[in-house]
Every structure is written in C-alpha cells, then in structure tokens.
Design an enzyme around this catalytic site. Structure first.
Site, PDB file in Angstrom:
ATOM      1  N   CYS A 150      15.194   4.535  14.154  1.00 21.16           N
ATOM      2  CA  CYS A 150      15.521   3.883  15.427  1.00 21.16           C
ATOM      3  C   CYS A 150      16.380   4.750  16.337  1.00 21.16           C
ATOM      4  CB  CYS A 150      16.237   2.577  15.144  1.00 21.16           C
ATOM      5  SG  CYS A 150      17.628   2.805  14.033  1.00 21.16           S
ATOM      6  N   ILE A 182       0.857  -1.194   0.000  1.00 22.20           N
ATOM      7  CA  ILE A 182       0.000   0.000   0.000  1.00 22.20           C
ATOM      8  C   ILE A 182       0.890   1.240   0.000  1.00 22.20           C
ATOM      9  CG2 ILE A 182      -1.811   1.237   1.289  1.00 22.20           C
ATOM     10  CD1 ILE A 182      -2.710  -1.567   0.392  1.00 22.20           C
ATOM     11  N   GLU A 224      20.096  -5.012  15.735  1.00 24.32           N
ATOM     12  CA  GLU A 224      19.935  -3.548  15.666  1.00 24.32           C
ATOM     13  C   GLU A 224      18.498  -3.241  16.045  1.00 24.32           C
ATOM     14  OE1 GLU A 224      22.155  -1.465  15.419  1.00 24.32           O
ATOM     15  OE2 GLU A 224      23.826  -2.509  14.478  1.00 24.32           O
ATOM     16  N   LYS A 279      15.168 -11.329   4.393  1.00 24.11           N
ATOM     17  CA  LYS A 279      13.697 -11.201   4.462  1.00 24.11           C
ATOM     18  C   LYS A 279      13.343  -9.755   4.828  1.00 24.11           C
ATOM     19  CE  LYS A 279      10.654 -11.460   7.647  1.00 24.11           C
ATOM     20  NZ  LYS A 279       9.705 -10.398   7.242  1.00 24.11           N
ATOM     21  N   ASN A 326      11.582   0.752   7.773  1.00 27.85           N
ATOM     22  CA  ASN A 326      11.852   2.180   7.589  1.00 27.85           C
ATOM     23  C   ASN A 326      12.936   2.480   6.549  1.00 27.85           C
ATOM     24  OD1 ASN A 326      13.721   1.058   9.292  1.00 27.85           O
ATOM     25  ND2 ASN A 326      13.785   2.794  10.708  1.00 27.85           N
ATOM     26  N   ALA A 381      13.631  -4.189   9.084  1.00 29.61           N
ATOM     27  CA  ALA A 381      12.485  -3.365   9.472  1.00 29.61           C
ATOM     28  C   ALA A 381      11.999  -2.619   8.227  1.00 29.61           C
ATOM     29  CB  ALA A 381      12.895  -2.384  10.561  1.00 29.61           C
ATOM     30  N   GLU A 389      26.894  -2.447  13.077  1.00 28.70           N
ATOM     31  CA  GLU A 389      26.908  -2.468  11.625  1.00 28.70           C
ATOM     32  C   GLU A 389      27.860  -1.374  11.153  1.00 28.70           C
ATOM     33  OE1 GLU A 389      22.491  -2.576  10.675  1.00 28.70           O
ATOM     34  OE2 GLU A 389      23.163  -4.568  10.041  1.00 28.70           O
TER      35      GLU A 389
HETATM   36  P1  NDP Z   1       9.586  -5.607  14.016  1.00 26.79           P
HETATM   37  O1  NDP Z   1      10.416  -5.981  15.170  1.00 26.79           O
HETATM   38  O2  NDP Z   1       8.128  -5.711  14.115  1.00 26.79           O
HETATM   39  O3  NDP Z   1      10.004  -6.484  12.750  1.00 26.79           O
HETATM   40  C1  NDP Z   1      11.351  -6.543  12.286  1.00 26.79           C
HETATM   41  C2  NDP Z   1      11.490  -7.717  11.316  1.00 26.79           C
HETATM   42  O4  NDP Z   1      11.473  -8.943  12.042  1.00 26.79           O
HETATM   43  C3  NDP Z   1      10.355  -7.812  10.299  1.00 26.79           C
HETATM   44  O5  NDP Z   1      10.877  -8.233   9.064  1.00 26.79           O
HETATM   45  C4  NDP Z   1       9.478  -8.866  10.933  1.00 26.79           C
HETATM   46  O6  NDP Z   1       8.646  -9.481   9.984  1.00 26.79           O
HETATM   47  C5  NDP Z   1      10.506  -9.821  11.493  1.00 26.79           C
HETATM   48  N1  NDP Z   1      10.021 -10.706  12.553  1.00 26.79           N
HETATM   49  C6  NDP Z   1       8.992 -10.510  13.411  1.00 26.79           C
HETATM   50  N2  NDP Z   1       8.895 -11.552  14.272  1.00 26.79           N
HETATM   51  C7  NDP Z   1       9.906 -12.418  13.964  1.00 26.79           C
HETATM   52  C8  NDP Z   1      10.336 -13.677  14.489  1.00 26.79           C
HETATM   53  N3  NDP Z   1       9.744 -14.241  15.538  1.00 26.79           N
HETATM   54  N4  NDP Z   1      11.396 -14.275  13.917  1.00 26.79           N
HETATM   55  C9  NDP Z   1      12.042 -13.703  12.879  1.00 26.79           C
HETATM   56  N5  NDP Z   1      11.663 -12.527  12.321  1.00 26.79           N
HETATM   57  C10 NDP Z   1      10.612 -11.885  12.865  1.00 26.79           C
HETATM   58  O7  NDP Z   1      10.049  -4.140  13.635  1.00 26.79           O
HETATM   59  P2  NDP Z   1       9.401  -3.122  12.602  1.00 26.79           P
HETATM   60  O8  NDP Z   1       9.460  -3.677  11.229  1.00 26.79           O
HETATM   61  O9  NDP Z   1       8.100  -2.687  13.170  1.00 26.79           O
HETATM   62  O10 NDP Z   1      10.459  -1.917  12.667  1.00 26.79           O
HETATM   63  C11 NDP Z   1      10.444  -0.959  13.657  1.00 26.79           C
HETATM   64  C12 NDP Z   1      11.452  -1.272  14.742  1.00 26.79           C
HETATM   65  O11 NDP Z   1      12.736  -1.458  14.189  1.00 26.79           O
HETATM   66  C13 NDP Z   1      11.600  -0.146  15.740  1.00 26.79           C
HETATM   67  O12 NDP Z   1      11.628  -0.642  17.054  1.00 26.79           O
HETATM   68  C14 NDP Z   1      12.933   0.460  15.403  1.00 26.79           C
HETATM   69  O13 NDP Z   1      13.527   1.122  16.459  1.00 26.79           O
HETATM   70  C15 NDP Z   1      13.702  -0.720  14.928  1.00 26.79           C
HETATM   71  N6  NDP Z   1      14.799  -0.302  14.072  1.00 26.79           N
HETATM   72  C16 NDP Z   1      16.089  -0.400  14.533  1.00 26.79           C
HETATM   73  C17 NDP Z   1      17.133   0.062  13.769  1.00 26.79           C
HETATM   74  C18 NDP Z   1      18.554  -0.066  14.246  1.00 26.79           C
HETATM   75  O14 NDP Z   1      19.443  -0.040  13.418  1.00 26.79           O
HETATM   76  N7  NDP Z   1      18.835  -0.191  15.523  1.00 26.79           N
HETATM   77  C19 NDP Z   1      16.906   0.687  12.464  1.00 26.79           C
HETATM   78  C20 NDP Z   1      15.538   0.690  12.066  1.00 26.79           C
HETATM   79  C21 NDP Z   1      14.520   0.226  12.854  1.00 26.79           C
HETATM   80  P3  NDP Z   1       7.202  -8.852   9.723  1.00 26.79           P
HETATM   81  O15 NDP Z   1       7.359  -7.373   9.659  1.00 26.79           O
HETATM   82  O16 NDP Z   1       6.853  -9.441   8.440  1.00 26.79           O
HETATM   83  O17 NDP Z   1       6.380  -9.281  10.900  1.00 26.79           O
END
Ligand code: NDP
Length: 484
Positions: A284, A28, A250, A176, A153, A151, A458
């Site tokens: 993040c 979307i 991360e 993934k 973003n 993630a 990283e």
């Molecule tokens: P999520 O933690 O919801 O998801 C991250 C990834 O993990 C997605 O691809 C998700 O798949 C996958 N995932 C979820 N559950 C599992 C599991 N049990 N086993 C393996 N993979 C799994 O994060 P968001 O996508 O909502 O991103 C936002 C978060 O990411 C924020 O907390 C942000 O702070 C953090 N972030 C950290 C960064 C850093 O460098 N420190 C940079 C950018 C973001 P799916 O989405 O398909 O469920």
C-alpha cells in the site's frame, strides 16, 4: 515444506471450527496456479458464534492486569519467532511472496507487534488531574469487541498489527482475512491460544465482503479496523458510522518518491526498487510515482533498468528467488490492463511489461519512463510491480505535483541536502514518510495515511488511542454549592 491445509475454516472460542454450509473458498498457490487448500465462508451461525464468544470473553480479559495480558502476547511473540520458518512458508503459500522476503518481513513483523504491545500493556494508565481541593482522574478503558478486516498482501502481519494492540488494551477481536489469503490468520489464532490467550478473545472467520459487512453492521461490535482499498474503506467507514463505531482505516496510496540531482544514484535506485517491487509491488505504501530531477535522470534510468532486469523470478520457496508472482490471476490481469494503458497513453516502457514463466501469475518488474501527471498509471493505484518515472526540474513544482492526488499514505525524498530533505518531506501530504530510504515500517513508528488513504494510525504508542477510550471522573472533596 509444511502442509498448508488448515485444520478447519474458522477459529472460534479457542478452537478450530468447521461449517461446510458456507460457500467454498479455494486457496490457490500463486506460483503454480494449483489449489492447495479450501476453506468455507462463514455462515451466519459462525459469525454469531464468533461475536457471542468475543462478547462473553472480553470483560474477564479486561479485568486482568495489563502485565498479565502482556505476558501472553509476549509468549505468543516468542512462539512465532521459534516457528518463523514454518509461518514464513505458510505466508508464501498464502500470498506467493518469496520465502527470502517472508522469512524477514511477515511473522517477524507480527511477532514484533505482539512483543511491543505486550510490553506496553502493563503501562496503560490514566492520569490524575489536580483541581485545587477537588481532583479528577481518567481511566483508560478498552472499547469492547473489535473487528479486524484484512487485505491479502500481508495476512500474518495485518492480523497482528490489529490484534496485538486490541488485545493489549483489553479488547476481544474478530478477524476476517481476505478470502484470497485465508490461511495465516488461523495460525496466528492458534499460536495466541497456545500462548495462553483465553478462549473467545481472538476469533477468525473466513468470508467475502458480505461477511465483513455483517460484522461491521453488528451492534455488538465497537470498533472496526480495515486494511483495504480506498473504495472499500469508504463503504466500511460509512457502515461503521451508522453504528457510531470507532474506526481505523488503512487504505491505498499513490505515493510520490522524489529524487533530487544530488542523491547518490545507486542509493536512489535501491530506494525506488524497495518502493515498488517488494512483494511484487503489492504494498500500500509503495512510492509508485518516482519523480526524478533532470540532472540525474539518465544515470538513474540506466542503473534502474540494469538492476531491475537482474531480479530473480522463480520458485518462491527457493531462497535465491527475490521476486514472486502476483497474488491472483485476476490481480495480474488488472495490472496488465494498467500496463496497456501506460503504453497507449504514450509512456516509454523501459523494462518488463510481460508475463514470465509458464506457471503461476508472474509479471516481470515493469518501469515506465516519461510518465506525465495526467496518465492513468500516474493517477490510479495499480497494486502491482509497475513503477512510473516522472521528470521534474523545480522543488516547489514537484511538491505541488506530488500532492495533486486524493490519496496521502506515504512519501519519500532522496537528497543529500539536509535542509531540503526536511523542507520537502514537511510539505508533502502523507502520513508515513521516509528520507533517503523507503518502505521500512518498524512497530515503534506510527503507520497510516492522510486524505483518502485513511483514518487513524497503526503501530507505536499512538495505536493505543485507537483501541481504548478514556473515562474521566471528577471527585468533589467539599460540600456541593448549588444555586438554589
Ligand atoms: P479490498 O478493499 O478489496 O478488501 C479488503 C478487505 O475488506 C477484504 O477482506 C475484503 O473481503 C473486505 N471487504 C470488502 N468489501 C467489504 C464490505 N463492504 N464490508 C466489509 N468488508 C469488506 O482490498 P484488497 O484485499 O484488494 O487489498 C488491496 C488494497 O489494500 C490496496 O488498495 C492497498 O493499497 C490496500 N492496503 C492498504 C494498506 C495500509 O496499511 N494502508 C496495507 C495493505 C493493503 P474480500 O477480499 O473477501 O472481498
């Protein structure tokens, strides 16, 4: 404008691959709410194909010289730069981030990672250790098959921040993306192969958390690198530990940005804007707890309100737009819930707090003043354009308050007092810090958090440690002396 529809859902063994047996994932466009593409979640057969091809391709890749591997990565970087506009438009379609931003922060950052690690690949060596007559040497070896989970973003950047060091070290990768932003990593895979990457070394599989979990739990996987939330990080870390796999985590943050009285007001406001509103706050490392010393508070808040209200919201493909929508309606609703909490718990809403426009998931950049440490908006990661301004008087006190969180990704300080800048930044519990700026993350600088914000780093040379392992070899040069 490009057509955002991908050729197929997955990229496996050097080619696009479709398997409509997996659950559909709609893409979307956040700016309009329109469906712009659809992919399918990976079936077990797709996951199997990705892992089999990665495992099969990795030994020959590891056997190439680092210079040869690096040349391919650097060629991919050049292709990415040549196609920056197209990739930036795709990033905008995937995430909703304004093109003004994606043109300079996404494919460009991904290309930097490919160029940097491509350049390092030829110099990855072990060492010679003299031991009198005997000696030892070390060999830097790849880990094998690495899984990257992203993630939503920064889909292009994350795929290369993980892929580039993994490939430079001689590993294969299965990536993934978040199901929210499945498009960009496919393009990265396509470009890597166009640059000469042998088939099987960079595979992209789509899916929800269950697909990520299947990858993390597979015994053929040697390393897992996750960018995601802290709760997901704990689950993935535990699953990886069960297989004794290497990890890079991360995760999220609730980072402090400390502004002292002696800072230049406009510069500090610029820092606070960069620390909170880039990518509509979905970063993040954001400095979402802005501690402002009492002497500068009035001037800071007045200028902050004025400049925040000057943000240009609108069509993200219009390069004049500098503030885009939230990535999904669900994320927008989460952030609205935090805004309601902020008001309910007594913070002063200085500006924003409401949706904007009739299409898409736009939320005005929001600033709360008079926030106190115990409020929900000061404690939990919001991951949206909500800045909390907290007051402080005393340096030691603000350091203790800034550190009073389970997370520790980032921190920033604005002051013109040289010694205070280094003293305060030294005392803050965070992995990625800034003095008199914020949120700049060039590939040459390590990036990552302490405490609950993650494990490993990283970027920079240190990332090599997280995508390779050292074998040591002791060489005896004289007769063996045995006790009996
Ligand atoms: P999520 O933690 O919801 O998801 C991250 C990834 O993990 C997605 O691809 C998700 O798949 C996958 N995932 C979820 N559950 C599992 C599991 N049990 N086993 C393996 N993979 C799994 O994060 P968001 O996508 O909502 O991103 C936002 C978060 O990411 C924020 O907390 C942000 O702070 C953090 N972030 C950290 C960064 C850093 O460098 N420190 C940079 C950018 C973001 P799916 O989405 O398909 O469920």
């Amino acid at each position: 404008m490009i057509d955002p529809k991908p050729s197929a859902s997955h990229f496996i063994n050097g080619a696009y691959m479709e398997d409509t047996g997996g659950a559909p994932i709609e893409v979307i466009y956040a700016a309009t709410g329109e469906k712009i593409a659809q992919v399918h979640s990976a079936t077990p057969a797709v996951v199997e194909a990705a892992l089999t091809s990665a495992r099969a391709a990795q030994p020959a890749w590891a056997a190439m010289t680092g210079t040869e591997r690096g040349r391919i990565l650097r060629r991919a970087a050049d292709i990415m730069r040549d196609r920056n506009r197209e990739l930036s438009e795709l990033e905008t379609y995937d995430t909703g981030k304004p093109l003004q931003e994606t043109l300079v922060a996404d494919a460009t950052s991904a290309a930097d990672a490919l160029e940097y690690f491509g350049g390092l690949a030829g110099s990855l060596t072990g060492e010679h250790i003299p031991l009198g007559g005997d000696f030892a040497y070390t060999v830097r070896q790849p880990l094998g098959v690495c899984v990257g989970i992203g993630a939503w973003n920064y889909p292009t950047q994350i795929s290369c921040w993980k892929g580039a060091p993994a490939l430079a070290c001689g590993n294969a990768m299965v990536f993934k993306p978040s199901e929210t932003t499945p498009l960009c990593a496919l393009k990265v895979a396509e470009i890597l192969h166009e640059a000469g990457l042998p088939a099987g070394l960079y595979n992209v599989v789509q899916g929800y958390g269950d697909v990520g979990a299947a990858l993390v739990g597979d015994p053929r996987v040697d390393k897992v690198s996750l960018t995601g939330s802290a709760p997901t990080g704990k689950k993935v870390y535990a699953a990886a530990a069960a297989g004794m796999k290497h990890v890079t985590m991360e995760l999220g943050g609730k980072s402090p940005l400390v502004i002292f009285d002696d800072a230049d007001v406009d510069n500090a406001v610029s820092g606070a804007i960069l620390a909170n509103f880039y990518s509509s706050g979905q970063v993040c490392s954001n400095g979402t707890r802005v501690f402002v010393q009492s002497g500068i508070k009035g001037a800071f808040l007045a200028r902050l309100k004025e400049r925040t209200e000057a943000a240009v919201l609108g069509d993200p493909m219009n390069e004049a737009t500098n503030f885009g929508p939230m990535v999904t309606e669900a994320q927008l609703q989460i952030v609205e819930g935090f805004i309601a909490k902020g008001i309910e718990e007594g913070a002063t809403l200085l500006t924003g707090g409401t949706r904007a426009g009739s299409l898409g998931w736009f939320l005005r950049p929001t600033v709360f003043a008079d926030v106190t440490d115990g409020m929900t908006i000061a404690r939990e990661e919001i991951f949206g354009p909500v800045m909390s301004v907290l007051d402080f008087e005393d340096e030691a006190d603000v350091v203790a308050r800034a550190n009073d969180t389970e997370l520790g990704l980032s921190a920033g300080v604005f002051t013109n007092d040289l010694t205070r800048a280094h003293r305060v930044i030294g005392a803050l519990d965070a992995g990625s810090c800034w003095i008199n700026t914020y949120n700049l993350a060039p590939v040459e600088v390590p990036f990552g958090g302490v405490k609950g914000s993650g494990v490993g780093r990283e970027n920079a040379k240190v990332a090599i440690e997280h995508y390779s392992q050292v074998k040591s070899v002791y060489v005896g040069m004289s007769a063996v002396e045995a006790p009996f």
